[in-house]
Motif scaffolding. Sequence first.
Motif, PDB file in Angstrom:
ATOM      1  N   THR A  54      43.339  32.794  28.392  1.00  0.00           N
ATOM      2  CA  THR A  54      44.679  33.381  28.415  1.00  0.00           C
ATOM      3  C   THR A  54      45.639  32.510  27.616  1.00  0.00           C
ATOM      4  OG1 THR A  54      44.211  34.306  30.588  1.00  0.00           O
ATOM      5  CG2 THR A  54      46.525  34.196  29.925  1.00  0.00           C
ATOM      6  N   VAL A  55      46.386  33.174  26.720  1.00  0.00           N
ATOM      7  CA  VAL A  55      47.307  32.460  25.842  1.00  0.00           C
ATOM      8  C   VAL A  55      48.724  32.949  26.105  1.00  0.00           C
ATOM      9  CG1 VAL A  55      47.884  31.901  23.455  1.00  0.00           C
ATOM     10  CG2 VAL A  55      45.496  32.265  24.086  1.00  0.00           C
ATOM     11  N   TYR A  56      49.597  32.007  26.364  1.00  0.00           N
ATOM     12  CA  TYR A  56      51.014  32.276  26.588  1.00  0.00           C
ATOM     13  C   TYR A  56      51.787  31.858  25.334  1.00  0.00           C
ATOM     14  CZ  TYR A  56      49.250  32.332  31.343  1.00  0.00           C
ATOM     15  OH  TYR A  56      48.515  32.607  32.470  1.00  0.00           O
ATOM     16  N   ALA A  57      53.063  32.136  25.285  1.00  0.00           N
ATOM     17  CA  ALA A  57      53.868  31.773  24.118  1.00  0.00           C
ATOM     18  C   ALA A  57      53.830  30.279  23.843  1.00  0.00           C
ATOM     19  CB  ALA A  57      55.314  32.243  24.304  1.00  0.00           C
ATOM     20  N   GLU A  58      53.783  29.464  24.892  1.00  0.00           N
ATOM     21  CA  GLU A  58      53.844  28.006  24.716  1.00  0.00           C
ATOM     22  C   GLU A  58      52.652  27.267  25.307  1.00  0.00           C
ATOM     23  OE1 GLU A  58      57.562  26.515  26.100  1.00  0.00           O
ATOM     24  OE2 GLU A  58      58.715  27.758  24.734  1.00  0.00           O
ATOM     25  N   GLY A  59      51.542  27.956  25.549  1.00  0.00           N
ATOM     26  CA  GLY A  59      50.390  27.256  26.100  1.00  0.00           C
ATOM     27  C   GLY A  59      49.214  28.177  26.342  1.00  0.00           C
ATOM     28  N   TYR A  60      48.181  27.639  26.964  1.00  0.00           N
ATOM     29  CA  TYR A  60      46.969  28.401  27.249  1.00  0.00           C
ATOM     30  C   TYR A  60      46.371  27.940  28.580  1.00  0.00           C
ATOM     31  CZ  TYR A  60      44.340  24.234  26.074  1.00  0.00           C
ATOM     32  OH  TYR A  60      43.844  22.958  26.078  1.00  0.00           O
ATOM     33  N   LYS A  61      45.480  28.772  29.102  1.00  0.00           N
ATOM     34  CA  LYS A  61      44.732  28.436  30.315  1.00  0.00           C
ATOM     35  C   LYS A  61      43.350  29.063  30.171  1.00  0.00           C
ATOM     36  CE  LYS A  61      44.123  27.312  34.737  1.00  0.00           C
ATOM     37  NZ  LYS A  61      44.132  25.985  35.268  1.00  0.00           N
ATOM     38  N   ASP A  62      42.318  28.250  30.372  1.00  0.00           N
ATOM     39  CA  ASP A  62      40.940  28.730  30.313  1.00  0.00           C
ATOM     40  C   ASP A  62      40.484  29.008  31.735  1.00  0.00           C
ATOM     41  OD1 ASP A  62      38.325  29.315  29.788  1.00  0.00           O
ATOM     42  OD2 ASP A  62      37.816  27.367  28.958  1.00  0.00           O
ATOM     43  N   TYR A  63      40.566  30.254  32.162  1.00  0.00           N
ATOM     44  CA  TYR A  63      40.239  30.626  33.542  1.00  0.00           C
ATOM     45  C   TYR A  63      38.743  30.775  33.783  1.00  0.00           C
ATOM     46  CZ  TYR A  63      45.154  31.574  34.429  1.00  0.00           C
ATOM     47  OH  TYR A  63      46.492  31.462  34.587  1.00  0.00           O
ATOM     48  N   GLY A  64      37.953  30.889  32.732  1.00  0.00           N
ATOM     49  CA  GLY A  64      36.545  31.189  32.921  1.00  0.00           C
ATOM     50  C   GLY A  64      35.619  30.001  32.884  1.00  0.00           C
ATOM     51  N   GLY A  65      36.100  28.868  32.525  1.00  0.00           N
ATOM     52  CA  GLY A  65      35.211  27.719  32.393  1.00  0.00           C
ATOM     53  C   GLY A  65      35.739  26.526  33.127  1.00  0.00           C
ATOM     54  N   SER A  66      36.191  25.575  32.357  1.00  0.00           N
ATOM     55  CA  SER A  66      36.614  24.283  32.909  1.00  0.00           C
ATOM     56  C   SER A  66      37.989  24.315  33.550  1.00  0.00           C
ATOM     57  CB  SER A  66      36.621  23.260  31.782  1.00  0.00           C
ATOM     58  OG  SER A  66      37.566  23.657  30.798  1.00  0.00           O
ATOM     59  N   GLY A  67      38.767  25.344  33.281  1.00  0.00           N
ATOM     60  CA  GLY A  67      40.107  25.412  33.817  1.00  0.00           C
ATOM     61  C   GLY A  67      41.123  24.624  33.021  1.00  0.00           C
ATOM     62  N   HIS A  68      40.714  24.152  31.846  1.00  0.00           N
ATOM     63  CA  HIS A  68      41.635  23.380  31.005  1.00  0.00           C
ATOM     64  C   HIS A  68      42.863  24.223  30.641  1.00  0.00           C
ATOM     65  CE1 HIS A  68      38.137  20.727  30.043  1.00  0.00           C
ATOM     66  NE2 HIS A  68      39.100  19.848  30.276  1.00  0.00           N
ATOM     67  N   SER A  69      43.954  23.541  30.464  1.00  0.00           N
ATOM     68  CA  SER A  69      45.181  24.195  30.010  1.00  0.00           C
ATOM     69  C   SER A  69      45.948  23.249  29.118  1.00  0.00           C
ATOM     70  CB  SER A  69      46.033  24.610  31.214  1.00  0.00           C
ATOM     71  OG  SER A  69      46.430  23.469  31.954  1.00  0.00           O
ATOM     72  N   GLY A  70      46.854  23.797  28.396  1.00  0.00           N
ATOM     73  CA  GLY A  70      47.648  22.948  27.504  1.00  0.00           C
ATOM     74  C   GLY A  70      48.739  23.713  26.824  1.00  0.00           C
TER      75      GLY A  70
END
Length: 70
Positions: A54-70
């Motif tokens: 999932t990509v937001y205007a100012e960041g992302y979140k990986d919901y399907g794997g490691s849960g990394h965000s940035g």
Amino acid sequence: MANSHTGTDLQALKSQVDLRDVVGHFWGRPVNRRRKYDVFASRWRDDGHRPSFTVYAEGYKDYGGSGHSG
């Protein structure tokens, strides 16, 4: 030595660039588009029928794997 304006410059750049546009440019159309975010199938694993990056205007979140965000 680091520039004392680096943080300010980074914030200015972030306010001018929509990450959804950047990811869409390289990955193509999102699988799902909402007002606040776009959802893409992961490029580094098989998401099957459940896109999870999932990509937001100012960041992302990986919901399907490691849960990394940035």
